[in-house]
Motif scaffolding. Sequence first.
Motif, PDB file in Angstrom:
ATOM      1  N   PRO A 122       0.824  -1.220   0.000  1.00  0.00           N
ATOM      2  CA  PRO A 122       0.000   0.000   0.000  1.00  0.00           C
ATOM      3  C   PRO A 122       0.855   1.265   0.000  1.00  0.00           C
ATOM      4  O   PRO A 122       0.472   2.281  -0.590  1.00  0.00           O
ATOM      5  CB  PRO A 122      -0.834  -0.127   1.280  1.00  0.00           C
ATOM      6  N   VAL A 123       2.012   1.197   0.647  1.00  0.00           N
ATOM      7  CA  VAL A 123       2.929   2.331   0.666  1.00  0.00           C
ATOM      8  C   VAL A 123       3.440   2.610  -0.747  1.00  0.00           C
ATOM      9  O   VAL A 123       3.553   3.762  -1.184  1.00  0.00           O
ATOM     10  CB  VAL A 123       4.099   2.034   1.624  1.00  0.00           C
ATOM     11  N   GLY A 124       3.723   1.545  -1.498  1.00  0.00           N
ATOM     12  CA  GLY A 124       4.185   1.708  -2.869  1.00  0.00           C
ATOM     13  C   GLY A 124       3.114   2.289  -3.767  1.00  0.00           C
ATOM     14  O   GLY A 124       3.385   3.161  -4.604  1.00  0.00           O
ATOM     15  N   LEU A 125       1.871   1.818  -3.619  1.00  0.00           N
ATOM     16  CA  LEU A 125       0.767   2.367  -4.413  1.00  0.00           C
ATOM     17  C   LEU A 125       0.596   3.857  -4.128  1.00  0.00           C
ATOM     18  O   LEU A 125       0.370   4.663  -5.038  1.00  0.00           O
ATOM     19  CB  LEU A 125      -0.531   1.623  -4.092  1.00  0.00           C
ATOM     20  N   SER A 126       0.708   4.227  -2.867  1.00  0.00           N
ATOM     21  CA  SER A 126       0.604   5.640  -2.502  1.00  0.00           C
ATOM     22  C   SER A 126       1.759   6.433  -3.102  1.00  0.00           C
ATOM     23  O   SER A 126       1.572   7.553  -3.597  1.00  0.00           O
ATOM     24  CB  SER A 126       0.610   5.775  -0.973  1.00  0.00           C
ATOM     25  N   ALA A 127       2.964   5.846  -3.110  1.00  0.00           N
ATOM     26  CA  ALA A 127       4.141   6.532  -3.648  1.00  0.00           C
ATOM     27  C   ALA A 127       3.980   6.847  -5.130  1.00  0.00           C
ATOM     28  O   ALA A 127       4.434   7.895  -5.610  1.00  0.00           O
ATOM     29  CB  ALA A 127       5.387   5.684  -3.425  1.00  0.00           C
ATOM     30  N   VAL A 128       3.343   5.951  -5.865  1.00  0.00           N
ATOM     31  CA  VAL A 128       3.142   6.197  -7.296  1.00  0.00           C
ATOM     32  C   VAL A 128       2.344   7.473  -7.505  1.00  0.00           C
ATOM     33  O   VAL A 128       2.672   8.305  -8.360  1.00  0.00           O
ATOM     34  CB  VAL A 128       2.438   4.995  -7.972  1.00  0.00           C
ATOM     35  N   THR A 129       1.298   7.663  -6.714  1.00  0.00           N
ATOM     36  CA  THR A 129       0.436   8.847  -6.895  1.00  0.00           C
ATOM     37  C   THR A 129       1.119  10.113  -6.389  1.00  0.00           C
ATOM     38  O   THR A 129       0.721  11.216  -6.765  1.00  0.00           O
ATOM     39  CB  THR A 129      -0.914   8.665  -6.166  1.00  0.00           C
ATOM     40  N   GLN A 130       2.146   9.983  -5.538  1.00  0.00           N
ATOM     41  CA  GLN A 130       2.820  11.153  -4.990  1.00  0.00           C
ATOM     42  C   GLN A 130       4.102  11.514  -5.737  1.00  0.00           C
ATOM     43  O   GLN A 130       4.425  12.688  -5.894  1.00  0.00           O
ATOM     44  CB  GLN A 130       3.166  10.918  -3.513  1.00  0.00           C
ATOM     45  N   LEU A 131       4.860  10.513  -6.165  1.00  0.00           N
ATOM     46  CA  LEU A 131       6.176  10.754  -6.744  1.00  0.00           C
ATOM     47  C   LEU A 131       6.159  10.882  -8.264  1.00  0.00           C
ATOM     48  O   LEU A 131       7.058  11.488  -8.849  1.00  0.00           O
ATOM     49  CB  LEU A 131       7.142   9.639  -6.336  1.00  0.00           C
ATOM     50  N   ALA A 132       5.155  10.270  -8.906  1.00  0.00           N
ATOM     51  CA  ALA A 132       5.090  10.338 -10.369  1.00  0.00           C
ATOM     52  C   ALA A 132       4.684  11.743 -10.812  1.00  0.00           C
ATOM     53  O   ALA A 132       3.886  12.412 -10.152  1.00  0.00           O
ATOM     54  CB  ALA A 132       4.110   9.307 -10.910  1.00  0.00           C
ATOM     55  N   VAL A 133       5.245  12.192 -11.932  1.00  0.00           N
ATOM     56  CA  VAL A 133       4.801  13.451 -12.538  1.00  0.00           C
ATOM     57  C   VAL A 133       3.314  13.302 -12.866  1.00  0.00           C
ATOM     58  O   VAL A 133       2.901  12.281 -13.430  1.00  0.00           O
ATOM     59  CB  VAL A 133       5.620  13.739 -13.815  1.00  0.00           C
ATOM     60  N   PRO A 134       2.471  14.275 -12.505  1.00  0.00           N
ATOM     61  CA  PRO A 134       1.008  14.100 -12.596  1.00  0.00           C
ATOM     62  C   PRO A 134       0.488  13.580 -13.930  1.00  0.00           C
ATOM     63  O   PRO A 134      -0.414  12.753 -13.964  1.00  0.00           O
ATOM     64  CB  PRO A 134       0.476  15.511 -12.292  1.00  0.00           C
ATOM     65  N   ARG A 135       1.073  14.031 -15.051  1.00  0.00           N
ATOM     66  CA  ARG A 135       0.500  13.628 -16.336  1.00  0.00           C
ATOM     67  C   ARG A 135       0.823  12.188 -16.731  1.00  0.00           C
ATOM     68  O   ARG A 135       0.314  11.695 -17.741  1.00  0.00           O
ATOM     69  CB  ARG A 135       0.946  14.583 -17.439  1.00  0.00           C
ATOM     70  N   VAL A 136       1.679  11.508 -15.950  1.00  0.00           N
ATOM     71  CA  VAL A 136       1.994  10.107 -16.277  1.00  0.00           C
ATOM     72  C   VAL A 136       1.716   9.180 -15.084  1.00  0.00           C
ATOM     73  O   VAL A 136       2.297   8.109 -14.976  1.00  0.00           O
ATOM     74  CB  VAL A 136       3.466   9.952 -16.740  1.00  0.00           C
ATOM     75  N   VAL A 137       0.808   9.604 -14.199  1.00  0.00           N
ATOM     76  CA  VAL A 137       0.545   8.795 -13.001  1.00  0.00           C
ATOM     77  C   VAL A 137       0.013   7.411 -13.371  1.00  0.00           C
ATOM     78  O   VAL A 137       0.477   6.392 -12.844  1.00  0.00           O
ATOM     79  CB  VAL A 137      -0.455   9.515 -12.062  1.00  0.00           C
ATOM     80  N   SER A 138      -0.976   7.340 -14.271  1.00  0.00           N
ATOM     81  CA  SER A 138      -1.545   6.033 -14.615  1.00  0.00           C
ATOM     82  C   SER A 138      -0.511   5.148 -15.306  1.00  0.00           C
ATOM     83  O   SER A 138      -0.474   3.933 -15.091  1.00  0.00           O
ATOM     84  CB  SER A 138      -2.774   6.203 -15.517  1.00  0.00           C
ATOM     85  N   LEU A 139       0.344   5.740 -16.130  1.00  0.00           N
ATOM     86  CA  LEU A 139       1.387   4.957 -16.785  1.00  0.00           C
ATOM     87  C   LEU A 139       2.373   4.407 -15.758  1.00  0.00           C
ATOM     88  O   LEU A 139       2.805   3.253 -15.847  1.00  0.00           O
ATOM     89  CB  LEU A 139       2.122   5.821 -17.819  1.00  0.00           C
ATOM     90  N   MET A 140       2.737   5.203 -14.761  1.00  0.00           N
ATOM     91  CA  MET A 140       3.647   4.712 -13.720  1.00  0.00           C
ATOM     92  C   MET A 140       2.957   3.678 -12.842  1.00  0.00           C
ATOM     93  O   MET A 140       3.602   2.756 -12.330  1.00  0.00           O
ATOM     94  CB  MET A 140       4.167   5.877 -12.875  1.00  0.00           C
ATOM     95  N   MET A 141       1.635   3.810 -12.655  1.00  0.00           N
ATOM     96  CA  MET A 141       0.907   2.761 -11.936  1.00  0.00           C
ATOM     97  C   MET A 141       0.970   1.470 -12.747  1.00  0.00           C
ATOM     98  O   MET A 141       1.113   0.368 -12.194  1.00  0.00           O
ATOM     99  CB  MET A 141      -0.540   3.195 -11.698  1.00  0.00           C
ATOM    100  N   GLY A 142       0.868   1.592 -14.064  1.00  0.00           N
ATOM    101  CA  GLY A 142       1.029   0.425 -14.920  1.00  0.00           C
ATOM    102  C   GLY A 142       2.414  -0.171 -14.799  1.00  0.00           C
ATOM    103  O   GLY A 142       2.591  -1.397 -14.838  1.00  0.00           O
ATOM    104  N   THR A 143       3.431   0.680 -14.644  1.00  0.00           N
ATOM    105  CA  THR A 143       4.805   0.192 -14.474  1.00  0.00           C
ATOM    106  C   THR A 143       4.948  -0.554 -13.150  1.00  0.00           C
ATOM    107  O   THR A 143       5.674  -1.555 -13.059  1.00  0.00           O
ATOM    108  CB  THR A 143       5.789   1.378 -14.538  1.00  0.00           C
ATOM    109  N   TRP A 144       4.254  -0.080 -12.112  1.00  0.00           N
ATOM    110  CA  TRP A 144       4.234  -0.803 -10.831  1.00  0.00           C
ATOM    111  C   TRP A 144       3.711  -2.217 -11.047  1.00  0.00           C
ATOM    112  O   TRP A 144       4.278  -3.197 -10.559  1.00  0.00           O
ATOM    113  CB  TRP A 144       3.354  -0.038  -9.836  1.00  0.00           C
ATOM    114  N   PHE A 145       2.634  -2.337 -11.821  1.00  0.00           N
ATOM    115  CA  PHE A 145       2.071  -3.652 -12.066  1.00  0.00           C
ATOM    116  C   PHE A 145       2.933  -4.464 -13.040  1.00  0.00           C
ATOM    117  O   PHE A 145       2.884  -5.695 -13.026  1.00  0.00           O
ATOM    118  CB  PHE A 145       0.631  -3.522 -12.565  1.00  0.00           C
TER     119      PHE A 145
END
Length: 583
Positions: free
Chosen positions: A491-514
Amino acid sequence: MTAIAANDDFLGHPKGVYVCFFTEMWERFSFYGMKALLLLYLTKYHLFGDKAGLDLLGAYGGLVYCIPVFGGMLADRWLGMRRAVLFGGVLLVLGHLGMAFEGHAAYLENGQVVRDTGALTITYLSLALIIMGVGFLKPNISTIVGKLYAEDDPRRDSGFSLFYAGINLGALFASLVCGFLGEAYGWKYGFGAAGIGMLVGLGMFLWGQKYLHGHAEPRDPASLRERVLGLPREWLIYAGAVLAVLPVAWLMWAAGNGAFALGGEISLALMLMLVVLGGVLLWFAWFTGTRCTPVQRQQMIALMALILMALVFFTLYEQSYGSWVTFTDRLLTKDIVPALVVRDGTPLPWSILSLLLAPLGFVVSARLSDRAPGSPWPRRMFIAIVLVMLVLLVRDCLVIPQTAGSLTYLGGLFLVVLAPLFALLWAWLDRRHAEPGKAMKSSIGLVLGALSFVPLALAAQQVGATGQMASVWWLVLAYFLLASGEMCLSPVGLSAVTQLAVPRVVSLMMGTWFLATAFSETLAALFGKLAAIEVPEGETLDVVSASASYAHLFWLLMWIGLGCAVLAFATAPLLRRMMHGVK
């Protein structure tokens, strides 16, 4: 980003989080319900060997978490998260219902296994639909949660812990309901229940749109109406995804039949994931080098390091649906408290009622809260329903005869129990300015994940020494350690994606997490094959040899996990500085 109005809160969090919670609960119910059965279904019903079954499980699990890279990118660029989630949900419903078609059982004829190829073709197509559906739904539902909080909202990490509890509540009920129904009543009932669950989840998401406050809409709706190749862009995306189901189904067939595997181990599915990884890394290097400020660049690199830690952890975690399942099936007792188990007939899980009570209770509570924001009754009613669910859950855990598939509920059980405790722990440490930070939490998670293999290794050695099945309590302890590690890291990692990723590529970085989880699924299958047991027809399992294979695998994975944890601890202070104040 605008903060959500205070009167939209329910039990301390935005109501939209609970909409995502229950949507993801049902999606994970369907996903894990099917996953709890898949390896056993392939090996027991269609008579696949351990290695072939693990290859298919690894390819399926890998692609399930690989395709979200594309789903996240399409949502960021055009679709928006709401449309992506709805489209993914429809594909998931179709895929899970297709899994309910089991055909006839495999049998031996003149020493050769004869399988129902028609039923297996439907299975491969169904798995492909599920893969494509998860690709559109999963990265985007997680991203919506992050958008429901203001940037500086201290509830963000605890909100993701709550959302993560929804994921694992679904996994918990999936094992108890689908895992049990599949083995006790018939595979089609387990898979069918998973499909019905996804249908309810889709209904929940549609009902709760108003609580998302427009955060899931596309950035440029007009671009979806532009015609490309004679079709509106939105419908072209949908058509392309549906057509892509066919080659993905072919990859499933290739994995299950050992076709086109490089060196007999590197499947076409893994090769595809390597190509996707290469593309993502090239994009990441270009984006961070040319489109980011120095601070954003460091934050994105720190995020990628957390994603790498997740890859290692989930390589360990995914053994719980591979080698842990076969080990439990062959070498462990199954019932937690044998004296309480119902031995007459085949009881139904009462948790089926809980699955309906939970979302229904939220719908009614949310409506009451909308009409009377200050009233204590919505909160009291929801808490009462949760208590009833706990009673039904405890009954199923203790009274129903457990199987190797249904015992996977232990992971979900501990995660649901631990989620509020960890949320309180992080909040308590934060108030005392002693919260360890995301990198340190992930490092602790790796240690706990590695240590979860110690009880199972000891159990395997005990079986080898005595020739008797070891106690299921070894498995309980292993799941407790594994779940504790997961609560520190995921859950900490999922939260980090939404905080650390540049806003316009948040969903893409969430995809990279997966995508990292995709590789962990495939790596887990490759490691699991080290303990693959092939029992010739007409012969019995060599318990001593099998226990030695499992013990070797479990000790190996423990040392790999601890070695990676040491490296993670060494880099944690640097990563904390690179996050520039993000907690």
